[in-house]
Scaffold this active site. Structure first.
Site, PDB file in Angstrom:
ATOM      1  N   TYR A   4       0.837  -1.214   0.000  1.00  0.00           N
ATOM      2  CA  TYR A   4       0.000   0.000   0.000  1.00  0.00           C
ATOM      3  C   TYR A   4       0.868   1.258   0.000  1.00  0.00           C
ATOM      4  O   TYR A   4       0.748   2.134  -0.862  1.00  0.00           O
ATOM      5  CB  TYR A   4      -0.921  -0.023   1.225  1.00  0.00           C
ATOM      6  CG  TYR A   4      -1.818   1.196   1.357  1.00  0.00           C
ATOM      7  CD1 TYR A   4      -3.021   1.267   0.666  1.00  0.00           C
ATOM      8  CD2 TYR A   4      -1.458   2.263   2.182  1.00  0.00           C
ATOM      9  CE1 TYR A   4      -3.850   2.377   0.788  1.00  0.00           C
ATOM     10  CE2 TYR A   4      -2.281   3.379   2.300  1.00  0.00           C
ATOM     11  CZ  TYR A   4      -3.472   3.432   1.609  1.00  0.00           C
ATOM     12  OH  TYR A   4      -4.274   4.530   1.724  1.00  0.00           O
ATOM     13  N   LYS A  10       1.290   4.107  -2.924  1.00  0.00           N
ATOM     14  CA  LYS A  10       0.840   5.484  -2.666  1.00  0.00           C
ATOM     15  C   LYS A  10       2.010   6.462  -2.841  1.00  0.00           C
ATOM     16  O   LYS A  10       1.827   7.577  -3.352  1.00  0.00           O
ATOM     17  CB  LYS A  10       0.267   5.599  -1.247  1.00  0.00           C
ATOM     18  CG  LYS A  10      -1.141   5.027  -1.114  1.00  0.00           C
ATOM     19  CD  LYS A  10      -2.162   5.915  -1.812  1.00  0.00           C
ATOM     20  CE  LYS A  10      -3.594   5.495  -1.522  1.00  0.00           C
ATOM     21  NZ  LYS A  10      -4.585   6.332  -2.221  1.00  0.00           N
TER      22      LYS A  10
END
Ligand code: ZN
Length: 696
Positions: A584, A588
């Site tokens: 994640y 990002k």
């Protein structure tokens, strides 16, 4: 045309509105019957009234006129939409030689029985001066088909005989009110008055009588028009090979005007497209080029559609559509400027020119592209356009369509009382703009979409979950108005899917100004157990999804040439990563870096790219965060907490000890989208203050 009056419905209406008295209740009932028929009136057109007694606080019974308020639509009126006025006083105004528009409005407002009532219709004095209890006024298509002809009066006489009086065109206001009253006093046994190139008034002692006379008169006009028109010739409408999604953003950019000093950038317009078979065959009619040079059916359409539409032909087979479209729009602007200069020169007051962009673009083979400062206004322009095309073509078959002179249309367009209907004061921050949000069915996405709609933008909601995105769009329409939200099912990780999503935005609203790449997924894995397949799945959405969204947005921004705003929903993890969250956080961080590159590359287009790093948002209203449903249990377990305790944990760890909510992210998006500061490439934390996540 048939009467829709139903005695049982009328009785129910009287019962439902028991507090307002029988006549006003019936006035509301039959006004709605007129409003519901778009061959009679469209969006706020037409007006109705009833006369009776008003009881004052002191117990006096005084003569009263209830007349429709300015701007309200007959199909939705309620008793409160009929301001009550001192009738005896208004009638005395007839003795005046002249009455300016501003003074007329002042007289109406100062003779209301309720100071908080809406402004009475601009035709209120006309209603007051007539002796009849009920008065109904429409701009019926069939009446205009006959009156908008060189021999309009003769045609009306042929259709209606001596049942009506006929008045040549006079602009609405005090002189028209006096002229109609005088004409009625000279005429006996008439059911109504036809105003050439404007519409029809009918009257009666009861609501039913006035309404049914109205319908009977319109019906007679319809029948004469049909018998004169003969068979409709069959027109095969060719379909254009030029795509709506290709030309709409080009056109939208050309219609925008610079607004010096505005935080919201250029004055843009929002589009509504109509391309049904009716419209396409009308546009294929050989007379369309001449008809496009003619003015509106009835004067009050001019504030919605401008005096004339613009036909753009010859796009088929053209490699670059921009040149012919630009030439056509430039020619229209020149025509409009000349119209303004000529008409304004004859006025004593100094008039400020309105924008010179067309509102209605007719593209044979493709349809009518209609514009307004909001989606609601664009829909009004589009509805008027469909009726206008139909009525003008019918008028051509009856004889020869002839509109009001440009000077009369100009007087109406620049009439202060008409401009007041458009409510120019206090435009919202993102009025005239279109926003696109990905991941729009999720908790943050929904809150962002709501914040954008609340700020005045039309919103394209993009999500993979069809049912959820439809629901989110329907909710927005319920809250902010029909047509302002468009649900698009797309997968941000697929190039072609995002290209289609932006095409749908262009077909739906004309283009895009604010883009919020927000879709994201989470995965809890330590690096030791993270496969490249899993990491790629997260990266496809969180990183490549942002790339796909920004790339397609850039193409639309380039076509429009009016700048834009991209606000990327990144994450607090970009600066403050946590264990087991590699897939994640890395994806990002990649999206974050890419967005900064986008800020550099898109600056020459006037496009700003900014980022929002939010900390944990668990839900928005009923919508739980998909991300937190995924990672929450693991996160809670690793800290030895329950889910509610986890929410408190996140609140208590920030400096301000604040629960971060989805609406806070929405507010941050609106801040960047509004362009109030010359900022690009910046990251705004929305996290209550987390020292290790301070941008650096
Ligand atoms: Zn009217």
């Amino acid at each position: 045309m048939k009467s829709l009056w139903d005695d049982a419905d009328a009785t129910r209406a009287v019962e439902r509105m028991a507090g307002v008295g029988r006549n006003l209740a019936l006035r509301v009932y039959s006004s709605r019957l007129i409003g519901a028929d778009h061959d009679l009136v469209l969006h706020g057109g037409g007006n109705t009234s009833v006369k009776g007694k008003h009881r004052t606080l002191l117990g006096d019974e005084v003569d009263c006129l209830w007349v429709k308020g300015s701007g309200s639509s007959l199909d939705k009126v309620e008793p409160r939409d009929f301001p009550a006025l001192d009738l005896a006083y208004l009638r005395r105004l007839r003795a005046l030689e002249a009455l300016s528009d501003e003074e007329m409005l002042n007289q109406l407002r100062t003779h209301l029985f309720d100071a908080s009532a809406p402004n009475p219709s601009v035709e209120a004095l006309l209603h007051a001066f007539l002796p009849h209890t009920f008065v109904d006024h429409s701009h019926a298509d069939a009446v205009l088909v006959l009156t908008n002809q060189p021999n309009g009066e003769a045609l009306i006489r042929e259709a209606l005989g001596e049942r009506v009086a006929v008045l040549p065109y006079i602009m609405p206001g005090f002189p028209l009110a006096k002229a109609v009253a005088e004409l009625c006093e000279r005429s006996h046994d008439i059911d109504g008055v036809v105003l050439i190139k404007h519409g029809l008034f009918s009257f009666g002692a009861t609501a039913k009588e006035s309404y049914e006379r109205h319908i009977a008169l319109v019906d007679a006009c319809e029948r004469l028009a049909a018998s004169r028109a003969g068979e409709q010739r069959a027109v095969t409408a060719p379909t254009s090979r030029v795509k709506l999604a290709t030309i709409a953003p080009v056109l939208r950019g050309l219609l925008s005007e610079d607004a010096a000093g505005s935080d919201s950038g250029p004055r843009r317009l929002v589009m509504e497209w109509r391309g049904g078979s009716d419209v396409l065959s009308a546009l294929a009619d050989p007379s369309i080029t001449r008809l496009a040079q003619t003015g509106t059916l009835t004067p009050d359409h001019v504030i919605r559609t401008k005096a004339w539409p613009l036909v753009i032909d010859g796009l088929a087979g053209v490699a670059d559509v921009r040149a012919p479209i630009e030439a056509a729009v430039t020619a229209f602007r020149a025509r409009y400027d000349a119209y303004f200069e000529r008409a304004a020169a004859g006025k004593t007051a100094t008039l400020k020119k309105l924008d010179s962009a067309p509102r209605v673009l007719l593209v044979p083979g493709l349809g009518a592209l209609c514009f307004g400062k909001s989606k609601a206004d664009a829909i009004i322009a589009a509805d008027i356009t469909e009726h206008t095309l139909r009525a003008k073509l019918l008028a051509e078959r009856v004889g020869r369509y002839e509109s009001l002179h440009d000077d009369d249309l100009f007087d109406m367009e620049y009439w202060s009382l008409e401009q007041a209907k458009l409510g120019k004061a206090g435009e919202r921050l993102l009025e005239r703009q279109v926003a696109l949000v990905t991941g729009a069915a999720g908790a943050i996405g929904r809150a962002v979409a709501e914040a954008l709609a609340e700020a005045g933008a039309a919103v394209v909601l993009v999500d993979r979950d069809e049912a959820a995105v439809q629901r989110a769009a329907a909710d927005l329409e319920t809250r902010f108005g029909k047509g302002i939200a468009l649900a698009v099912v797309a997968d941000v990780s697929e190039d072609a899917s995002m290209k289609t999503a932006f095409e749908q935005a262009c077909s739906g609203f004309g283009g895009v100004d604010v883009v919020v790449p927000n879709a994201g997924i989470a995965l809890v894995r330590s690096i030791e157990s993270l496969s490249s397949v899993e990491a790629r799945r997260v990266s496809d959405v969180n990183y490549l999804g942002v790339l796909n969204t920004i790339r397609e947005a850039a193409a639309v921004f380039r076509a429009q040439g009016t700048g834009g705003n991209i606000v990327v929903s990144a994450s607090k993890n970009v600066f403050a990563p946590g264990k087991d969250f590699g897939a994640y956080s890395a994806s990002k961080a990649a999206a974050h870096q890419l967005s900064k590159i986008a800020a550099i590359e898109l600056a020459p287009l006037g496009v700003r790219v900014n980022l929002i790093n939010a900390d944990a948002v668990f839900s928005h209203g009923e919508t739980a965060s998909g991300l937190w449903q995924e990672v929450g249990p693991d996160r809670a377990k690793s800290r030895g907490l329950t889910m509610p305790e986890l929410e408190s944990f996140y609140r208590d760890r920030n400096l301000l000890r604040t629960k971060v909510e989805a609406r806070h992210v929405g507010a941050a998006v609106v801040f960047f989208a509004s362009g109030r500061t010359p900022t690009t490439g910046a990251t705004l934390p929305v996290d209550g203050g987390i020292v290790e996540a301070f941008p650096r």
